[in-house]
Structures are given as structure tokens and as C-alpha cells.
Design a protein around this motif. Sequence first.
Motif, PDB file in Angstrom:
ATOM      1  N   VAL A   1      33.674 -36.619  17.628  1.00 17.13           N
ATOM      2  CA  VAL A   1      32.541 -36.947  18.495  1.00 17.13           C
ATOM      3  C   VAL A   1      31.977 -35.689  19.136  1.00 17.13           C
ATOM      4  O   VAL A   1      30.755 -35.471  19.155  1.00 17.13           O
ATOM      5  CB  VAL A   1      32.948 -37.987  19.560  1.00 17.13           C
ATOM      6  N   VAL A   2      32.857 -34.835  19.656  1.00 18.56           N
ATOM      7  CA  VAL A   2      32.409 -33.578  20.274  1.00 18.56           C
ATOM      8  C   VAL A   2      31.728 -32.693  19.242  1.00 18.56           C
ATOM      9  O   VAL A   2      30.681 -32.094  19.503  1.00 18.56           O
ATOM     10  CB  VAL A   2      33.587 -32.856  20.959  1.00 18.56           C
ATOM     11  N   GLY A   3      32.282 -32.637  18.042  1.00 18.60           N
ATOM     12  CA  GLY A   3      31.688 -31.825  16.975  1.00 18.60           C
ATOM     13  C   GLY A   3      30.307 -32.321  16.587  1.00 18.60           C
ATOM     14  O   GLY A   3      29.380 -31.530  16.396  1.00 18.60           O
ATOM     15  N   ALA A   4      30.141 -33.628  16.487  1.00 21.54           N
ATOM     16  CA  ALA A   4      28.836 -34.203  16.138  1.00 21.54           C
ATOM     17  C   ALA A   4      27.808 -33.917  17.230  1.00 21.54           C
ATOM     18  O   ALA A   4      26.655 -33.577  16.937  1.00 21.54           O
ATOM     19  CB  ALA A   4      28.964 -35.705  15.904  1.00 21.54           C
ATOM     20  N   ALA A   5      28.229 -34.042  18.496  1.00 27.31           N
ATOM     21  CA  ALA A   5      27.317 -33.749  19.607  1.00 27.31           C
ATOM     22  C   ALA A   5      26.908 -32.288  19.581  1.00 27.31           C
ATOM     23  O   ALA A   5      25.739 -31.950  19.812  1.00 27.31           O
ATOM     24  CB  ALA A   5      27.979 -34.097  20.938  1.00 27.31           C
TER      25      ALA A   5
ATOM     26  N   ALA B   1      21.122 -28.157  16.428  1.00 19.58           N
ATOM     27  CA  ALA B   1      19.896 -28.457  15.676  1.00 19.58           C
ATOM     28  C   ALA B   1      18.693 -28.504  16.613  1.00 19.58           C
ATOM     29  O   ALA B   1      17.623 -27.983  16.292  1.00 19.58           O
ATOM     30  CB  ALA B   1      20.053 -29.775  14.923  1.00 19.58           C
ATOM     31  N   ARG B   2      18.860 -29.135  17.786  1.00 17.52           N
ATOM     32  CA  ARG B   2      17.760 -29.201  18.754  1.00 17.52           C
ATOM     33  C   ARG B   2      17.372 -27.803  19.232  1.00 17.52           C
ATOM     34  O   ARG B   2      16.189 -27.466  19.317  1.00 17.52           O
ATOM     35  CB  ARG B   2      18.142 -30.087  19.937  1.00 17.52           C
TER      36      ARG B   2
END
Length: 155
Positions: free
Chosen positions: A20-24, A30-31
Motif C-alpha cells: 500500500v505504501v509503495g503504491a501510494a 507520477a503526480r
Amino acid sequence: MRPTTAVLVAGAVLSLTTAVVGAARLRQNARHQTERNEALVARNQLDWLAQMSTNADLAKLWAPEDMDVEEYMQLLKANQLICMLSLRDRLGFIRDGHLPFFASMVMSSDVCRRYWRRFGDLRAQEAEGDERAEHFTRVLDQAAKNHPQAQPAAA
């Protein structure tokens, strides 16, 4: 709960948390890359506008046929100001609800209103499909229309 089950559950929770932390983190990266790209493209555009609005020989190459070069250079300066405001908006530096105020301030300038009369429709076409750009364009268009000097004189 047996110790081996507890270890397995703790390992699964740790793995899930890491995912979850990695995906965030990936979304945030990316942003930020998108914001850096927008700033770089805007910088290129602002540099080009700065050159065009200060060099008559260069502006002459790009000026519409029906427009005086000096007028075109002035309108490019107005465009430069509007582009800076647009970048601030796209990067989130204009707080919610404050864009109409800034748009009104920009449109208090005669040269900005002249720019908008001439090129506002082009900006609207450029904004199509980009919700934030469409909103920005609508707010500026409304500010231009609401300016007292844009209103017809009372009889």
C-alpha cells in the motif's frame, strides 16, 4: 493463536502495508513528474512569449496579417501574464475560490481584455478536453465579460 500463525499473520500484514505504501509512493511520484513536466512546458512557452513580446523583428514573423506588430507584442505580454496565472492554477497555488479574484485583477488591464477579445476563443479551443483548463478559461472569460468597460454604455 499459535506462534507460527501469529508470525504468518504479522508477515502478511507487513507485506500488505508495504504494498500500500509503495503504491501510494508511485502515485505521488507520477503526480510530481506531471507537475514538473507542466512547469517545464510552461517555462518554454513563457520564454518564447518573452522573446516575441520584446523583439519586433521576431514578432513580425508571427503577427497575424491584420494586426500591427506593436499591438501583437502588447497582446503577447498579456498572454504571458495569463499563462503565469494558468500555471499557478494548474500547480495548485491558487486556493479554491480565489481564481475569480485573480481573473478579475488580470481583466482590469485593457491589454488583457484586448488579448481576450482577440484570442479568448482560441484558448477555449485549446482547453477542450482538459477540465481544469476549461474551468480556468471559463473564469477568465466571465471576468472579461463582467469588467465595467466590457459592458455596453447605458443610453
